[in-house]
Design an enzyme around this catalytic site. Structure first.
Site: not given
Length: 242
Positions: A103-105
């Site tokens: 999951l991106d930042y």
């Protein structure tokens, strides 16, 4: 330190009783020396254990965790920029585990972590089609045509996306909340899909992977999967438990 017969049993060589028979028969060596004493102890990872001349190593215990990832954490084991990592949230977990996908930042939500490489591959590879569900708060209010495009597939720079399940949960004050269920795992796919139809994502959350949800967890909290949940994932991905 563990007793030698227990070490052999944990390594899958034989039952503990059979392991004792192997020791008595002089078929077991530790660091090159034959051991026949039942009370002898070894240190896993340090002592070299052999049975009939073949090295015996403990299989790492497979562990499975479900984490509610907060925004502001990276889903990698290392980060050159020194940002907080999801691994840092697993207080008390001794095993070395890795995120299942990323999951991106800026994205929050459900993230699995495990040391089971076979299951990780099947949960992330598009071939196995494991559904992942997201809630995306987007700018503007998508019309029927926009929703239809998301459902049928959107052309991105790396090709067309696969068909998705899309629901409009609510719309007000120039914003809308969409629920999207995908069966492939391209990088930043939901964000790119929504941007492609003219509705950039403001906030993104993954709510489900297959039958698993965030129920009972707050951001930053995690729990271990139950034996039944792991077995269900194995059945879902066509794996056989070892």
């Amino acid at each position: 330190m563990v007793r030698l017969q227990k070490y052999l049993a944990q390594a899958g060589v034989a039952s503990r009783r059979r392991a004792e028979e192997l020791i008595r028969a002089g078929r077991v060596k530790v660091n090159g020396e034959t051991v026949i004493a039942m009370g002898f102890k070894v240190e896993p990872g340090r002592d070299v254990v052999e049975v009939d001349g073949k090295k015996v190593e403990l299989r790492p215990q497979k562990v499975y965790y479900l984490l509610y990832k907060p925004a502001g954490y990276v889903s990698t084991a290392r980060d050159p920029q020194g940002r907080p990592k999801v691994i840092d949230l697993l207080h008390g977990v001794k095993e070395r585990v890795y995120p299942v996908g990323r999951l991106d930042y800026a994205t929050e939500g459900l993230l699995l972590l495990t040391n089971d490489g076979d299951l990780t591959l099947r949960l992330t590879h598009p071939r196995y089609g494991v559904p992942k569900t997201y809630e995306a708060l987007v700018e503007g209010i998508p019309d029927v045509q926009d929703l239809c495009r998301l459902t049928k597939g959107v052309k991105l720079e790396d090709g067309w996306t696969s068909p998705a399940e899309v629901k409009l949960l609510w719309a007000r004050r120039g914003k809308a909340l969409l629920e999207l269920t995908l069966r492939e795992g391209r990088k930043r796919e939901v964000r790119r899909m929504c941007a492609a139809v003219g509705h950039p994502v403001i906030k993104l959350k993954r709510t489900k992977i297959a039958f698993l949800t965030l129920e009972g967890l707050k951001p930053g909290e995690y729990r271990e999967l139950t034996k039944e949940e792991v077995e269900h994932l194995y059945r879902l991905t066509g794996l056989k438990e070892s």
